[in-house]
Write a protein that holds these residues in place. Structure first.
Motif, PDB file in Angstrom:
ATOM      1  N   GLN A  49       0.841  -1.200   0.000  1.00 51.97           N
ATOM      2  CA  GLN A  49       0.000   0.000   0.000  1.00 51.97           C
ATOM      3  C   GLN A  49       0.874   1.248   0.000  1.00 51.97           C
ATOM      4  O   GLN A  49       0.629   2.197  -0.742  1.00 51.97           O
ATOM      5  CB  GLN A  49      -0.933  -0.012   1.211  1.00 51.97           C
ATOM      6  N   TRP A  50       1.939   1.229   0.807  1.00 51.73           N
ATOM      7  CA  TRP A  50       2.873   2.359   0.834  1.00 51.73           C
ATOM      8  C   TRP A  50       3.524   2.526  -0.543  1.00 51.73           C
ATOM      9  O   TRP A  50       3.629   3.638  -1.061  1.00 51.73           O
ATOM     10  CB  TRP A  50       3.946   2.130   1.903  1.00 51.73           C
ATOM     11  N   ALA A  51       3.938   1.409  -1.140  1.00 56.29           N
ATOM     12  CA  ALA A  51       4.618   1.461  -2.442  1.00 56.29           C
ATOM     13  C   ALA A  51       3.691   2.049  -3.504  1.00 56.29           C
ATOM     14  O   ALA A  51       4.120   2.861  -4.333  1.00 56.29           O
ATOM     15  CB  ALA A  51       5.085   0.061  -2.847  1.00 56.29           C
ATOM     16  N   ASN A  52       2.419   1.652  -3.472  1.00 52.79           N
ATOM     17  CA  ASN A  52       1.464   2.175  -4.465  1.00 52.79           C
ATOM     18  C   ASN A  52       1.209   3.669  -4.261  1.00 52.79           C
ATOM     19  O   ASN A  52       0.979   4.387  -5.230  1.00 52.79           O
ATOM     20  CB  ASN A  52       0.155   1.380  -4.413  1.00 52.79           C
ATOM     21  N   ASN A  53       1.256   4.125  -3.003  1.00 56.89           N
ATOM     22  CA  ASN A  53       1.101   5.554  -2.741  1.00 56.89           C
ATOM     23  C   ASN A  53       2.371   6.318  -3.098  1.00 56.89           C
ATOM     24  O   ASN A  53       2.313   7.435  -3.610  1.00 56.89           O
ATOM     25  CB  ASN A  53       0.751   5.797  -1.264  1.00 56.89           C
ATOM     26  N   ARG A  54       3.509   5.724  -2.810  1.00 53.35           N
ATOM     27  CA  ARG A  54       4.799   6.383  -3.040  1.00 53.35           C
ATOM     28  C   ARG A  54       5.128   6.452  -4.540  1.00 53.35           C
ATOM     29  O   ARG A  54       5.759   7.379  -5.014  1.00 53.35           O
ATOM     30  CB  ARG A  54       5.885   5.608  -2.284  1.00 53.35           C
ATOM     31  N   PHE A  55       4.697   5.427  -5.284  1.00 55.67           N
ATOM     32  CA  PHE A  55       4.965   5.356  -6.720  1.00 55.67           C
ATOM     33  C   PHE A  55       3.642   5.221  -7.471  1.00 55.67           C
ATOM     34  O   PHE A  55       3.333   4.154  -7.998  1.00 55.67           O
ATOM     35  CB  PHE A  55       5.870   4.159  -7.042  1.00 55.67           C
ATOM     36  N   PRO A  56       2.835   6.276  -7.499  1.00 55.06           N
ATOM     37  CA  PRO A  56       1.542   6.168  -8.192  1.00 55.06           C
ATOM     38  C   PRO A  56       1.752   5.886  -9.673  1.00 55.06           C
ATOM     39  O   PRO A  56       2.634   6.461 -10.311  1.00 55.06           O
ATOM     40  CB  PRO A  56       0.902   7.538  -7.960  1.00 55.06           C
ATOM     41  N   LYS A  57       0.937   4.978 -10.182  1.00 56.00           N
ATOM     42  CA  LYS A  57       1.088   4.566 -11.584  1.00 56.00           C
ATOM     43  C   LYS A  57       0.945   5.759 -12.522  1.00 56.00           C
ATOM     44  O   LYS A  57       1.621   5.835 -13.549  1.00 56.00           O
ATOM     45  CB  LYS A  57       0.052   3.487 -11.911  1.00 56.00           C
ATOM     46  N   GLU A  65       6.924   0.503 -17.886  1.00 50.42           N
ATOM     47  CA  GLU A  65       7.859  -0.596 -17.612  1.00 50.42           C
ATOM     48  C   GLU A  65       8.632  -0.318 -16.326  1.00 50.42           C
ATOM     49  O   GLU A  65       8.874  -1.222 -15.536  1.00 50.42           O
ATOM     50  CB  GLU A  65       8.859  -0.781 -18.768  1.00 50.42           C
ATOM     51  N   GLU A  66       9.023   0.930 -16.130  1.00 48.64           N
ATOM     52  CA  GLU A  66       9.751   1.309 -14.912  1.00 48.64           C
ATOM     53  C   GLU A  66       8.883   1.074 -13.676  1.00 48.64           C
ATOM     54  O   GLU A  66       9.320   0.495 -12.688  1.00 48.64           O
ATOM     55  CB  GLU A  66      10.164   2.788 -15.021  1.00 48.64           C
ATOM     56  N   TRP A  67       7.611   1.503 -13.753  1.00 42.70           N
ATOM     57  CA  TRP A  67       6.688   1.315 -12.634  1.00 42.70           C
ATOM     58  C   TRP A  67       6.512  -0.176 -12.348  1.00 42.70           C
ATOM     59  O   TRP A  67       6.557  -0.602 -11.191  1.00 42.70           O
ATOM     60  CB  TRP A  67       5.343   1.964 -12.953  1.00 42.70           C
ATOM     61  N   GLN A  68       6.330  -0.965 -13.402  1.00 41.31           N
ATOM     62  CA  GLN A  68       6.125  -2.400 -13.226  1.00 41.31           C
ATOM     63  C   GLN A  68       7.353  -3.057 -12.610  1.00 41.31           C
ATOM     64  O   GLN A  68       7.246  -3.926 -11.755  1.00 41.31           O
ATOM     65  CB  GLN A  68       5.793  -3.058 -14.578  1.00 41.31           C
ATOM     66  N   ARG A  69       8.528  -2.601 -13.017  1.00 40.69           N
ATOM     67  CA  ARG A  69       9.776  -3.152 -12.482  1.00 40.69           C
ATOM     68  C   ARG A  69       9.868  -2.883 -10.969  1.00 40.69           C
ATOM     69  O   ARG A  69      10.231  -3.763 -10.191  1.00 40.69           O
ATOM     70  CB  ARG A  69      10.968  -2.516 -13.215  1.00 40.69           C
ATOM     71  N   ILE A  70       9.516  -1.665 -10.558  1.00 43.19           N
ATOM     72  CA  ILE A  70       9.558  -1.316  -9.132  1.00 43.19           C
ATOM     73  C   ILE A  70       8.538  -2.154  -8.358  1.00 43.19           C
ATOM     74  O   ILE A  70       8.840  -2.725  -7.316  1.00 43.19           O
ATOM     75  CB  ILE A  70       9.314   0.201  -8.936  1.00 43.19           C
ATOM     76  N   MET A  71       7.311  -2.258  -8.880  1.00 42.52           N
ATOM     77  CA  MET A  71       6.266  -3.027  -8.183  1.00 42.52           C
ATOM     78  C   MET A  71       6.637  -4.513  -8.116  1.00 42.52           C
ATOM     79  O   MET A  71       6.424  -5.151  -7.085  1.00 42.52           O
ATOM     80  CB  MET A  71       4.916  -2.857  -8.886  1.00 42.52           C
TER      81      MET A  71
END
Length: 77
Positions: A49-57, A65-71
């Motif tokens: 949940q923190w990751a999705n807030n910190r790195f909003p799509k 691709e960068e977002w997907q790699r981080i997730m």
């Protein structure tokens, strides 16, 4: 035993380390702006949940691709 994961980011933020310490997940974010910032989570869903807030799509439009790699890196923790 402590498991340590490193997640690298390509933009101006440098990297994160995620350590699983028993029932805690300790995430350290090392950035140019603030130095090191630590977050402690009690569960993987809380960390995600923190990751999705910190790195909003939405912030990665045109660079999904960068977002997907981080997730994906977070999901491997």
């Amino acid at each position: 035993m402590m498991k340590k994961h490193e997640i690298y980011k390509k933009d101006k933020w440098n990297m994160m380390t995620v350590e699983v310490q028993g029932r805690y997940i300790v995430l350290r974010e090392i950035t140019d702006d603030w130095g090191e910032e630590a977050h402690t989570f009690l569960s993987r869903p809380a960390m995600m949940q923190w990751a999705n807030n910190r790195f909003p799509k939405e912030a990665y439009q045109g660079n999904e691709e960068e977002w997907q790699r981080i997730m994906d890196a977070f999901k491997q923790v």
